[in-house]
Design an enzyme around this catalytic site. Structure first.
Site, PDB file in Angstrom:
ATOM      1  N   ASN A  51       0.821  -1.211   0.000  1.00 33.99           N
ATOM      2  CA  ASN A  51       0.000   0.000   0.000  1.00 33.99           C
ATOM      3  C   ASN A  51       0.852   1.257   0.000  1.00 33.99           C
ATOM      4  O   ASN A  51       2.016   1.240   0.390  1.00 33.99           O
ATOM      5  CB  ASN A  51      -0.885   0.031   1.247  1.00 33.99           C
ATOM      6  CG  ASN A  51      -0.090   0.305   2.519  1.00 33.99           C
ATOM      7  OD1 ASN A  51       0.534  -0.603   3.058  1.00 33.99           O
ATOM      8  ND2 ASN A  51      -0.099   1.539   3.003  1.00 33.99           N
ATOM      9  N   CYS A  52       0.247   2.332  -0.442  1.00 32.02           N
ATOM     10  CA  CYS A  52       0.776   3.673  -0.197  1.00 32.02           C
ATOM     11  C   CYS A  52      -0.331   4.439   0.520  1.00 32.02           C
ATOM     12  O   CYS A  52      -1.146   3.827   1.214  1.00 32.02           O
ATOM     13  CB  CYS A  52       1.209   4.347  -1.502  1.00 32.02           C
ATOM     14  SG  CYS A  52      -0.106   4.534  -2.731  1.00 32.02           S
ATOM     15  N   LYS A  53      -0.370   5.724   0.391  1.00 32.48           N
ATOM     16  CA  LYS A  53      -1.418   6.506   1.052  1.00 32.48           C
ATOM     17  C   LYS A  53      -2.768   6.270   0.378  1.00 32.48           C
ATOM     18  O   LYS A  53      -3.757   5.945   1.035  1.00 32.48           O
ATOM     19  CB  LYS A  53      -1.038   7.990   1.015  1.00 32.48           C
ATOM     20  CG  LYS A  53      -2.032   8.930   1.673  1.00 32.48           C
ATOM     21  CD  LYS A  53      -1.499  10.360   1.580  1.00 32.48           C
ATOM     22  CE  LYS A  53      -2.493  11.372   2.141  1.00 32.48           C
ATOM     23  NZ  LYS A  53      -1.959  12.765   2.036  1.00 32.48           N
ATOM     24  N   THR A  82       1.317   2.457  -5.165  1.00 29.09           N
ATOM     25  CA  THR A  82       0.803   1.084  -5.103  1.00 29.09           C
ATOM     26  C   THR A  82       0.618   0.512  -6.498  1.00 29.09           C
ATOM     27  O   THR A  82       0.923  -0.657  -6.751  1.00 29.09           O
ATOM     28  CB  THR A  82      -0.535   1.066  -4.339  1.00 29.09           C
ATOM     29  OG1 THR A  82      -0.308   1.524  -3.001  1.00 29.09           O
ATOM     30  CG2 THR A  82      -1.128  -0.324  -4.289  1.00 29.09           C
TER      31      THR A  82
END
EC number: 3.1.3.78
Length: 538
Positions: free
Chosen positions: A438-440, A446
């Site tokens: 994941n990222c933000k 992602t």
């Protein structure tokens, strides 16, 4: 690398900030015209022609996206003002103006003009004076619109070296047993877009990402998602902690769903073993919009679900009858974070806050002494004992991970921004754990990780080997990577989350030395610009 076309085509290409840098050979109002040279023979040219056909197909579908986005956005706020009993005349005038544009004529300047009108009218018609409150209201109105759309599975296919590969992306709303969604709180076929920063029940933008070969056999699967943090809620509040816990439980349920045999056993009353490797791509510094506190939320929530010795973790999952059933899982989760943006790889930021976390997780995954003496232990050793055929791949990936970490290569781009996060994810799948990343937002960093994984999995499937560390992509590998970037489902996910396709990883900065190496990894400016898409609009 040069994109070519059979014969000589001149095709309209979206101009403006989104596609700046494309080779222009002529101009019409709002569009640029690009010429392609003729290529006649050769196996290499077949690959180039296939890539060019895909490029042209994508170009056709992308041409009208900016106008559709502008029209949708105007209509959403027209309806919001109308519902509130306000004067809609100025928004309506903007909608009528948009109706005069042709496909391909709307660029960032037009979107900025539209946003200015929207901001002025929402403030005037809804009586909002505070700037922050105004921005929040505008964001919430459009987020509600995006979240009220149906999110369905995305299935894409590519061919490479005469083999076909399928990319199957299943959103959380379609993680079902029969016709019933497995989660405690129903999705009702809708999505949770990345702007849902106060969402407390669901993870934003969660998908099961699977790669299958031409016989339909799975060769990779994992869960991609937005950060496990309701970061729109007050920092360190109990409300935010509960939201993170809910999201973490949902991720574990999705991981169990990705292993149908384990899910079936769990629903039948058996206690099942489940390992998860969570690889986050955040840059936890005060300069990145609170990513440090987001990572803290995520790590605490996931670690809090780890099973204590003799005490399985309990989850609630809906069965095929739609009834919630408690299942027991011997759950083990390890959490990593490797920054992959310019701040992390060009300016060295964010590592101080995660080195300890990563070291602890390496010990669980590969053994306490692995980084010192190279002796594999931990989960990897257990996997080799249970499944000896995976030994060579585990050793190969583990040794690359060891070299990367010991030489601190993950803290620089060096032609491969995702070198460690990608290999960690591949190792997780190889040893039978469920990889999650994941990222933000779950769409840009992602999405790039998703594409890098798919490229490497196809290479491994065809050659029997993973790439060597520090190796440059060949021209053929660049074509494969470009094909995946344009046809892997990432553009569709970006559009579901923001209203338009486009990856924010693609940036041109005032100092080129601060840019990531994706121009080189893709090898063609036109494809680079297509992957960037309309990301500057949002």
């Amino acid at each position: 690398m040069h994109i070519t076309n059979l014969g000589l085509h001149q095709v309209s290409f979206q101009s403006g900030d989104s596609y700046k840098g494309a080779e222009e050979t002529g101009k019409h109002k709002g569009v640029s015209v690009i010429s392609y040279q003729r290529v006649k023979n050769g196996e290499r040219n077949k690959g180039i022609e296939a890539l060019n056909r895909l490029y042209l197909q994508n170009q056709t579908s992308l041409t009208g996206k900016s106008l559709l986005f502008a029209r949708d956005r105007a209509e959403v706020f027209y309806e919001a003002i109308k519902l509130a009993g306000g004067d809609t005349s100025k928004i309506k005038a903007m909608m009528e103006r948009l109706d005069t544009y042709k496909l391909g004529e709307v660029n960032k300047r037009h979107i900025n003009e539209l946003n200015k009108v929207i901001s002025e009218e929402i403030r005037a018609q809804l009586g909002i004076k505070n700037k922050k409150e105004l921005q929040t209201k505008i964001k919430q109105i459009f987020t509600d619109y995006l979240n009220n759309k149906n999110w369905g599975p995305v299935n894409k296919n590519i061919s490479h070296h005469g083999k076909n590969y399928g990319f199957q992306l299943t959103p959380a709303s379609h993680m079902k047993i029969g016709n019933k969604n497995i989660f405690v709180k129903e999705y009702n076929g809708k999505g949770i877009c990345c702007a849902s920063t106060r969402e407390s029940d669901h993870i934003a933008n969660m998908w099961l990402s699977k790669v299958v070969d031409d016989e339909g056999k799975e060769i990779f699967s994992g869960i991609r998602h937005g950060v496990i943090s309701a970061y729109g809620l007050k920092k360190n509040s109990s409300e935010r902690a509960v939201a993170a816990r809910n999201k973490a439980e949902e991720l574990v349920s999705a991981a169990l769903y990705s292993r149908p045999e384990l899910l079936s056993q769990a629903l039948s009353g058996k206690t099942v073993d489940l390992k998860i490797v969570s690889t986050s791509l955040l840059t936890p510094t005060s300069l990145t919009g609170g990513e440090e506190s987001m990572l803290k939320d995520q790590v605490n929530a996931l670690k809090g679900l780890n099973s204590k010795r003799g005490e399985p973790t309990k989850l609630l999952i809906r069965n095929s009858d739609g009834l919630l059933k408690e299942v027991s899982v011997n759950l083990k989760v390890v959490t990593f974070n490797f920054g992959v943006n310019e701040l992390a790889l060009k300016m060295g930021l964010g590592w101080r806050n995660v080195d300890k976390l990563n070291d602890e997780s390496i010990c669980s995954l590969l053994g306490d002494n692995f980084l010192k003496n190279g002796v594999i232990g931990g989960w990897a050793a257990e996997a080799i004992e249970k499944n000896p055929p995976c030994k060579n791949d585990v050793i190969y990936l583990a040794n690359q991970i060891k070299e990367i970490i010991n030489k601190k290569l993950q803290k620089n781009d060096n032609g491969e921004p995702y070198k460690l996060s990608q290999r960690m994810t591949l190792l997780a799948y190889t040893i039978g754990a469920v990889p999650c990343w994941n990222c933000k937002s779950g769409k840009d960093r992602t999405g790039m990780q998703d594409a890098e994984i798919k490229r490497e999995i196809i290479r491994k499937h065809e050659t029997g080997q993973f790439s060597q560390l520090n190796s440059k992509l060949s021209s053929e590998e660049k074509r494969l990577f470009s094909t995946i970037l344009m046809n892997s489902g990432n553009m569709e996910i970006q559009e579901m989350n923001t209203g338009v396709p486009g990856n924010k990883v693609m940036k041109k900065l005032p100092l080129s030395s601060l840019e990531l190496s994706y121009s080189e990894r893709i090898g063609d400016s036109k494809i680079w610009n297509m992957v960037k898409g309309y990301s500057s609009f949002v």
